[in-house]
Motif scaffolding. Sequence first.
Motif, PDB file in Angstrom:
ATOM      1  N   LYS A 169       0.698  -7.182   4.110  1.00  0.00           N
ATOM      2  CA  LYS A 169       1.374  -7.386   5.390  1.00  0.00           C
ATOM      3  C   LYS A 169       2.082  -8.730   5.381  1.00  0.00           C
ATOM      4  O   LYS A 169       1.811  -9.594   4.539  1.00  0.00           O
ATOM      5  CB  LYS A 169       0.388  -7.308   6.560  1.00  0.00           C
ATOM      6  CG  LYS A 169      -0.619  -8.439   6.611  1.00  0.00           C
ATOM      7  CD  LYS A 169      -1.494  -8.339   7.870  1.00  0.00           C
ATOM      8  CE  LYS A 169      -2.500  -9.480   7.939  1.00  0.00           C
ATOM      9  NZ  LYS A 169      -3.318  -9.431   9.184  1.00  0.00           N
ATOM     10  N   TYR A 226       5.483  -6.923   9.109  1.00  0.00           N
ATOM     11  CA  TYR A 226       5.408  -5.753   8.220  1.00  0.00           C
ATOM     12  C   TYR A 226       3.953  -5.499   7.887  1.00  0.00           C
ATOM     13  O   TYR A 226       3.180  -6.434   7.702  1.00  0.00           O
ATOM     14  CB  TYR A 226       6.191  -5.988   6.930  1.00  0.00           C
ATOM     15  CG  TYR A 226       5.817  -5.027   5.816  1.00  0.00           C
ATOM     16  CD1 TYR A 226       6.337  -3.745   5.781  1.00  0.00           C
ATOM     17  CD2 TYR A 226       4.923  -5.404   4.809  1.00  0.00           C
ATOM     18  CE1 TYR A 226       5.980  -2.854   4.768  1.00  0.00           C
ATOM     19  CE2 TYR A 226       4.556  -4.526   3.804  1.00  0.00           C
ATOM     20  CZ  TYR A 226       5.096  -3.259   3.787  1.00  0.00           C
ATOM     21  OH  TYR A 226       4.738  -2.380   2.804  1.00  0.00           O
ATOM     22  N   GLU A 227       3.588  -4.243   7.824  1.00  0.00           N
ATOM     23  CA  GLU A 227       2.255  -3.860   7.385  1.00  0.00           C
ATOM     24  C   GLU A 227       2.356  -2.585   6.572  1.00  0.00           C
ATOM     25  O   GLU A 227       3.005  -1.614   6.992  1.00  0.00           O
ATOM     26  CB  GLU A 227       1.311  -3.662   8.571  1.00  0.00           C
ATOM     27  CG  GLU A 227      -0.136  -3.479   8.162  1.00  0.00           C
ATOM     28  CD  GLU A 227      -1.097  -3.651   9.320  1.00  0.00           C
ATOM     29  OE1 GLU A 227      -2.315  -3.670   9.086  1.00  0.00           O
ATOM     30  OE2 GLU A 227      -0.623  -3.782  10.470  1.00  0.00           O
ATOM     31  N   ARG A 228       1.753  -2.599   5.412  1.00  0.00           N
ATOM     32  CA  ARG A 228       1.878  -1.469   4.495  1.00  0.00           C
ATOM     33  C   ARG A 228       1.174  -0.246   5.045  1.00  0.00           C
ATOM     34  O   ARG A 228       0.062  -0.314   5.558  1.00  0.00           O
ATOM     35  CB  ARG A 228       1.290  -1.820   3.130  1.00  0.00           C
ATOM     36  CG  ARG A 228       1.435  -0.710   2.093  1.00  0.00           C
ATOM     37  CD  ARG A 228       0.858  -1.137   0.759  1.00  0.00           C
ATOM     38  NE  ARG A 228       1.047  -0.095  -0.238  1.00  0.00           N
ATOM     39  CZ  ARG A 228       0.189   0.886  -0.477  1.00  0.00           C
ATOM     40  NH1 ARG A 228      -0.941   0.945   0.233  1.00  0.00           N
ATOM     41  NH2 ARG A 228       0.429   1.797  -1.399  1.00  0.00           N
ATOM     42  N   GLU A 229       1.847   0.872   4.926  1.00  0.00           N
ATOM     43  CA  GLU A 229       1.261   2.146   5.296  1.00  0.00           C
ATOM     44  C   GLU A 229       0.904   2.912   4.032  1.00  0.00           C
ATOM     45  O   GLU A 229       1.610   2.839   3.026  1.00  0.00           O
ATOM     46  CB  GLU A 229       2.240   2.964   6.148  1.00  0.00           C
ATOM     47  CG  GLU A 229       2.585   2.309   7.479  1.00  0.00           C
ATOM     48  CD  GLU A 229       3.558   3.161   8.279  1.00  0.00           C
ATOM     49  OE1 GLU A 229       3.968   4.226   7.765  1.00  0.00           O
ATOM     50  OE2 GLU A 229       3.907   2.768   9.408  1.00  0.00           O
ATOM     51  N   GLU A 230      -0.188   3.635   4.101  1.00  0.00           N
ATOM     52  CA  GLU A 230      -0.617   4.405   2.948  1.00  0.00           C
ATOM     53  C   GLU A 230       0.407   5.495   2.645  1.00  0.00           C
ATOM     54  O   GLU A 230       0.689   6.353   3.488  1.00  0.00           O
ATOM     55  CB  GLU A 230      -1.985   5.044   3.213  1.00  0.00           C
ATOM     56  CG  GLU A 230      -2.591   5.721   1.999  1.00  0.00           C
ATOM     57  CD  GLU A 230      -2.951   4.738   0.909  1.00  0.00           C
ATOM     58  OE1 GLU A 230      -2.995   5.163  -0.262  1.00  0.00           O
ATOM     59  OE2 GLU A 230      -3.203   3.551   1.234  1.00  0.00           O
TER      60      GLU A 230
END
Length: 765
Positions: free
Chosen positions: A519, A529-533
């Motif tokens: 993130k 920003y935050e990573r999504e699976e």
Amino acid sequence: MSKRGDRLQNKGKRGSRRAAAERAGSGTRSRRGKSSPKSSRSAKSGKPQSPIWRWTKRLALWGGAAALLGAIFLAFAVGFAARSIPSFYQLKATQNAQTILVRARDGSEIVELGPSFGEWLDYDDIPDNMKNAMVAVEDRRYFSHFGIDPYRLGGAIIEGVTGDDRIGGTSTISQQLARNVFLNSNRTFDRKAREAVLAMALEWKFSKEQILELYLNKVYFGGGAYGVDSASRKFFSHPATDLTVAESAIIAGLVKAPSRYSPTADVDAAVARARTVLRLMREQGYITAQQASVDVDTVELKQQAGQNSVRYFTDWALPQLDILLPETFAPIEVWTTLDVGMQRAATASIESNTPDGAQGALVSLDRDGAILALVGGTDYVESNFNRATSAMRQPGSSWKLFVYLAALEAGYTPDDRVVDTPVTIDNWSPRNSNGRNIGETNMRTAFAYSVNTVAAQLGNEVGFGTVASMARRFGITTPVSTFPSMVLGSSEVRLIDMTRAFATVSSKGVGVQPYGILKVTAASGETLYEREEPRRNTVVADYVVAGMTDLLQTAVQTGTGRAAQIGRPVAGKTGTTSSNKDGWFVGFSSGVTTGVWMGRDDAQPVPGLQGGRSPARAFAAYMRYAVKDRPVEQFDIELNLPEWRLEPDEEYLYGDPDDYYFIDEDGNLIEPGRRDPSNNPFDIEGEQRDPPVDQGRIETPRVDPPPAVSEDFLERATGGELPGGGNNRTAPAPDPGTPQRQQTSGRVPDGVRVIRPEQDTAAQQ
């Protein structure tokens, strides 16, 4: 007229002429005698005026006029500069570059990149000790001059006259601010003149408090820190509002030479400089003698990571922010997947195992693709070329992963028999590393000991294009050759891609995408920003992964990768290129996949370099630390073949066509080897047609074979009703449920179904 009258008239004329002459003479004497007061004094002294005196008077007059004109010009220049200078609030908001603070997966700071400006502190929020320390050491007459210090200016003029090219040590705080904001650092007389004009313009436009506020929030303190708050956080891990007297003295002492007096570079030099600042503060009355005697050695400095190998990771990960974030120059914090302990272990394993004169690289992935450690070379300062993510090198036998994956998917199992014998494919004759052939063996042994001839035969059987396609499915992004030698790793690849491929096997055939950023947050804490699976796809079936894991585990247990053993199950593969130019080991254990490469940047041979030696030892040294806190995991190597592998159907068209019955369009079976070449409706890949019958030879009449199955079976086999008018006769049908081994060649036309005869199936069991 009487004579008496004439005499009186003449007498009167003579008198008039005499009076006129006397008046004229008096004037003449007056001019000759210089009867003016000044002339009289000069005449009395008897000394003529000196030329030096006359020239001095002239120079004074001309100098005064020039000074007046210069003052007028300077006033106009300063006034014009003051009008051109941005407002205080514009200067306050100006920031030249972005600051990026990189954090590890546990939230700890690992590196800070770019200039750091910290939080802006108003004048009243800056501790008095900090302001006093800066004035004491940089500009003791700050509150009394008008932008330039006459004493310092005089020294600058003397240095200029004496020919010293470096004019320094003369700048006031106002001049330093002007230089930092508007000018460069070229130490020339021209730049000093412009600096002085801008300094006076700043004094004209802003108050002393505003100038000092700007200065303390913008001056460079080293280590990328701009402003007192950034410096305080960098060196002491707390905001500038909490600075002590000793800490303020350390920070104020940095301005003169940030790199020389930085506490992270030379603690002794920083402490000595701080003591000088404390002495000046005491002499100028800012602190007491007791405060000046504080022990600077007791100041607690922020611990620095000191790992230059981290920069290999940040060089790979941070450019991705251009895609993940909108354009911004605001300070950000990047939370990454990097594990600090694993990074240290990876760095140590590469440094201690890489042969002299060679380079080493390591990539370690978690089971979901998160990068746990990344080392791109033995020393980032010496060479920042990232060999883990950018270098393209031949993988050697580690490439056999894709050859055996293709073979397993095509129907082979680890126990199937293969033959290690000399082989030639398109004029290419591979040899084993030991120069010997062992004859008949099984797939497991051939892979464990990296038998080249068997890999060549398997690649030729399944197709080199199939092997290349398998490599693409597993994440190889570089160009892949389809020449026969490709089965031995002639195509150049990146270490991170090979590690990704092995990680896909570790994750039971589910595709893995390496990533390093979790993130991104702003300085205020807002998540940008935050990573999504991502959606993950299965690239091969479970039974293929199980078979491949079986082979990889054997390679470490008894084969070429024995040096990679760590006391728990490990699966992996070695790789060595010709002349020992490259050494590889890539493997996995307990969900951690690690790839190691070693070699020279110029691709010259490295004596003794083999994948089963230095790379395997570096792998083991790192993995012992990487998995120490993870549970021991046994590999799933049980081959649970699906039903369609046991019961062939119309979607399973493999094998030699002469080993199968073919059903023609009329529903009749064609016996193996008895197809009519003249009426053959298709070509088999790699099969040559029978030669034509000689014209002089009497051709034997063709006899149609009797029907071999019943009409019901033919209907099931063809998927529809039989065409009318056929001469079909009933016969025993082969058992479609008989297990059979998949073959690896053959192409069947559309509309034709393959049925394996019972006797052939029994022969294969």
